[in-house]
Design an enzyme around this catalytic site. Structure first.
Site, short mmCIF file in Angstrom:
data_model
loop_
_atom_site.label_atom_id
_atom_site.label_comp_id
_atom_site.label_asym_id
_atom_site.label_seq_id
_atom_site.Cartn_x
_atom_site.Cartn_y
_atom_site.Cartn_z
CE1 TYR A 56 11.38 1.32 1.61
CE2 TYR A 56 9.21 1.14 2.60
CZ TYR A 56 10.53 0.78 2.57
OH TYR A 56 11.03 -0.11 3.49
CG ASN A 129 18.34 0.63 10.87
OD1 ASN A 129 17.74 0.27 9.87
ND2 ASN A 129 18.78 1.86 11.03
CB SER A 156 23.95 1.17 6.99
OG SER A 156 23.94 -0.22 7.28
NE ARG A 178 29.47 4.42 0.19
CZ ARG A 178 28.56 5.38 0.19
NH1 ARG A 178 28.21 5.97 -0.94
NH2 ARG A 178 27.98 5.78 1.32
NE ARG A 180 33.44 5.95 4.59
CZ ARG A 180 32.12 5.77 4.68
NH1 ARG A 180 31.39 6.65 5.32
NH2 ARG A 180 31.55 4.73 4.14
CE1 TYR A 247 21.86 -5.39 4.64
CE2 TYR A 247 20.56 -3.49 5.31
CZ TYR A 247 21.77 -4.15 5.23
OH TYR A 247 22.90 -3.56 5.74
N GLY A 248 18.95 -3.98 0.73
CA GLY A 248 18.97 -2.60 0.27
C GLY A 248 19.79 -2.51 -1.01
CD1 TRP A 273 11.33 -3.84 3.65
CD2 TRP A 273 9.55 -4.64 2.55
NE1 TRP A 273 10.48 -2.80 3.43
CE2 TRP A 273 9.38 -3.25 2.76
CE3 TRP A 273 8.56 -5.34 1.87
CZ2 TRP A 273 8.24 -2.56 2.33
CZ3 TRP A 273 7.43 -4.65 1.44
CH2 TRP A 273 7.28 -3.28 1.66
#
Lengths: 337, 337
Positions: A56, A129, A156, A178, A180, A247-248, A273
Site C-alpha cells: 500500500y 467506503n 464492492s 464480473r 459469476r 479509485y482502485g 483516494w
C-alpha cells in the site's frame, strides 16, 4: 480487562496475512488530550490487506496494529478533551489508526464522533467506503436528478454505497459486475439496494447497451475500481466531456485509453483516494462533518445500509482474513471486538 | 485569372494522398457577406493528411478542397462585410475551409484578420499549431515563471510553438524527441528556439532525469502527442496533481496509465482539440481575438517564429504530400499559392 490487538510485528510485511499475530497489548496512560476507547467492531478492507502485504502507498512503522476502519465507544477522556464524552461512539478521522483491537488510547484529534443511534455495522463501515462513494459522486461532476453514473466493481463496499447514495439523490446507476455462478442473486441484491441496471463486463461491448440508453442518458461520471480491458470498454459509454474516476485496480492492470477519447470526446480521467482527501482537508473540518452528517442522515432514513457483512470474533481473525481474500466474496468480514 | 485547387472528388477518401487531384475551379459570385480572397500560402499538416485518408473525426462532404490552415489577401468584399477590406490578410477561423487553392470566396464569418506586418509563413501556420500550444499552456494548469512543462513530439509544429511560448513566459521546457541520425542538430535547433532540455525517449527511464530535476521543478503539465510506452514513461515525471493533456497519437497506440498514478499521485488526464475549442467558443469572439493578438505580439517581438518550412509551388503538391509523410521530417511543407 485484557487488551488484544491483531497486527504485524515485522520486520517485513511481505509475508501477508500469515504475518498477522494476535497479541496482548498494554493500554497506555491517558494523556491530556487523549481518549480511551473500547473498540466495538472493525471491518477487513482490501486496503488493510494491502498494508499488511506491504504493497500500500502508506505503511505503518512496525510493530503496528492493523485495521483502518471501525467504531468504538468512549470509556474515558483526558482533561483536555473538549468534544467527546464517555459513551460517545467514535470512528477514525484518518487511515492508519489500527482498529483491530479491543481497547486503545487515541488522541482526540484522530477521532470523529458518530451518532450512537445508527446500526453498529453501519458505523463500523462508514469512514472509508461510504465517504469515498459520497465524494466521488460530489466532487467531479455536478450531477442532477435524472443524470446517470456507470461503475464497475459495483458489488464492492464503495459500489454498494454508490448505488444507495445515487438512488437517494435521483441519479441513475449502471452497475458492472464480473460474471459469476450466483449472478441472478447478486443482480437481485444490487437492484434491491436501488441499482437501475446491473450488467456483466461482456455486456459493455454488446448492443444491449443501446437499449439501456434508450431510457437513461449516457453517464457523465464513470467510477473505476478495476482497470484493464473492461475499464476501456466502460469508458466508451461515457458522455463527451464526462469524467472517469479511478479509485482502485482490482484487475491489477493499468487503465488504457484510446487517444481519440481524449481528443475527440474530451473525456477527463481523474483519481480518488479518501486518505489524500482527508489530508487535503485536514484544516477544513467543516467539509468532513457535513459529509458525515449527510451520510448519517441517509443511514437514519434507511437509504444507506451497511454492506453485506459476516461478523467474526477477534480470536477468529485468521479465518476472517482468508475469507476476505476469496474471489467473488460478497460479504465483508467484520471483526467483533 | 486561373483558379486552381487541390482536393478530393470522391467517392471515398480512403485512397489517401494519391486521391488528391489538382483542378480548375470556378470562383463563385461574391455574396452580400462574402469575401473574395487570393490565397497566399497554406501548410500541409498531419490533420490534413488524416482528413484525406478519411480517418479524421471531421470530414468534408466531397468533392472538397483540402487544407485547413493558410493565409490569404482580401481582393474584394461584399457590401455587407464590415470588418475586412481589400488588402487585409486573413486566416481560417475554423477547420475545414479548404485552403489549398489559389482563390476563393468565403463568408466573412469564416475568416479572421491577422496583421499583414508579420512574416508570411508565420501567418500561414498560425491558426492551428501556435493556437493549440497557447491554449494547452493556458487552460489546464496556471503556470508561473519558473514552473516546468514536459512534452513529447517536441519537434512537431505544436512542440516548437510550445517551446517558444513557454520561453517567452519564463516557463521551462523538457522536450522529448525520438532518437534519430541527426539528433545533435535537432537538439541544437530546439535549444535555439528556447528549449531548456531536449532528451530522447529512452532517457525518460534513466537516472539522467534526476539531474534535470536538480535545477528545475517537476512539471505540472505534460503535453502528449505520441501515446504508447513513452507516454507512460513521461507521465511518471509529472508532479502530483499535475495534468497530462493528449492532443495527438503519433505512435498509433493508446495512453496507458498505472492505476496507482491516479490514486496515489492524483494525476489528471485531459485531451485537447483546437477544432472543438473553436466550436465551444464560437460565441466568444473575445477569447479568440485576445489569443491571436497575444500570438501576433510574440511574432512581432521575434519570440515566436514559423516552424522550419519547405515552400513548394501548388503544382508540386504531390511531392509535398509525399515529403510531409516521411518519418522524422523536420520541415513543414507549405504550398505557395
Amino acid at each position: 480487562s485484557q487488551n488484544l490487538g491483531a497486527g504485524c510485528s515485522g520486520p517485513g510485511m511481505n509475508a501477508g496475512p500469515k504475518s498477522v499475530l494476535l497479541k496482548e497489548l498494554e493500554v497506555p496512560r491517558l494523556g491530556h488530550s487523549d481518549v480511551h476507547v473500547k473498540m466495538l467492531a472493525a471491518p477487513i478492507n482490501p486496503a488493510d490487506i494491502n498494508m499488511i502485504q506491504g504493497t500500500y502507498a502508506i505503511l505503518a512503522p512496525l510493530p503496528a496494529v492493523a485495521g483502518n476502519e471501525g467504531v468504538g465507544r468512549v470509556l474515558e477522556v483526558g482533561p483536555g478533551v473538549t468534544a467527546l464524552r464517555r459513551g460517545d461512539w467514535v470512528i477514525p478521522a484518518d487511515a492508519g489508526l489500527g482498529t483491530w483491537r479491543t481497547q486503545a488510547v487515541f488522541p482526540e484529534a484522530s477521532l470523529l464522533q458518530v451518532p450512537s443511534d445508527i446500526p453498529l455495522l453501519c458505523a463500523a463501515t462508514l469512514s472509508v467506503n461510504p465517504c469515498t462513494a459520497y465524494r466521488m459522486l460530489s466532487d467531479f461532476e455536478s450531477l442532477a436528478p435524472g443524470d446517470s453514473v456507470i461503475q464497475n466493481a459495483a458489488n464492492s463496499g464503495v459500489g454498494q454505497a454508490v448505488i444507495q447514495i445515487a438512488k437517494a439523490t435521483g441519479v441513475r446507476t449502471i452497475n458492472v459486475v464480473r460474471d459469476r455462478p450466483d449472478l441472478p442473486k447478486l443482480v437481485e441484491r444490487l437492484k434491491a439496494l436501488g441499482a437501475d441496471h446491473v450488467i456483466t463486463e461482456d455486456v459493455l461491448r454488446k448492443p444491449e447497451m443501446k437499449e439501456i440508453f434508450k431510457s437513461i442518458p449516457k453517464p457523465r461520471l464513470a467510477l473505476n475500481c478495476v482497470g484493464g480491458k473492461s475499464t476501456t470498454e466502460m469508458l466508451r459509454h461515457l458522455q463527451p466531456k464526462g469524467t472517469m474516476v479511478t479509485y482502485g485496480g482490482m484487475a491489477k492492470q493499468p487503465v488504457t485509453v484510446p487517444v481519440s477519447a481524449f481528443i475527440f470526446r474530451d473525456v477527463r480521467l481523474r483519481g480518488f483516494w479518501m486518505t489524500q482527501w482527508k489530508k487535503d482537508h485536514a484544516h477544513d473540518k467543516e467539509s468532513l462533518t457535513s459529509m458525515m452528517d449527510a451520510l448519517c442522515q441517509l443511514v437514519r432514513r434507511g437509504q444507506l445500509g451497511a454492506p453485506a457483512c459476516t461478523t467474526v470474533p477477534l480470536e477468529d481473525f485468521r479465518e476472517a482474513l482468508v475469507a476476505s481474500m476469496q474471489p467473488f466474496t460478497s460479504s465483508k468480514q467484520v471483526l467483533l471486538l
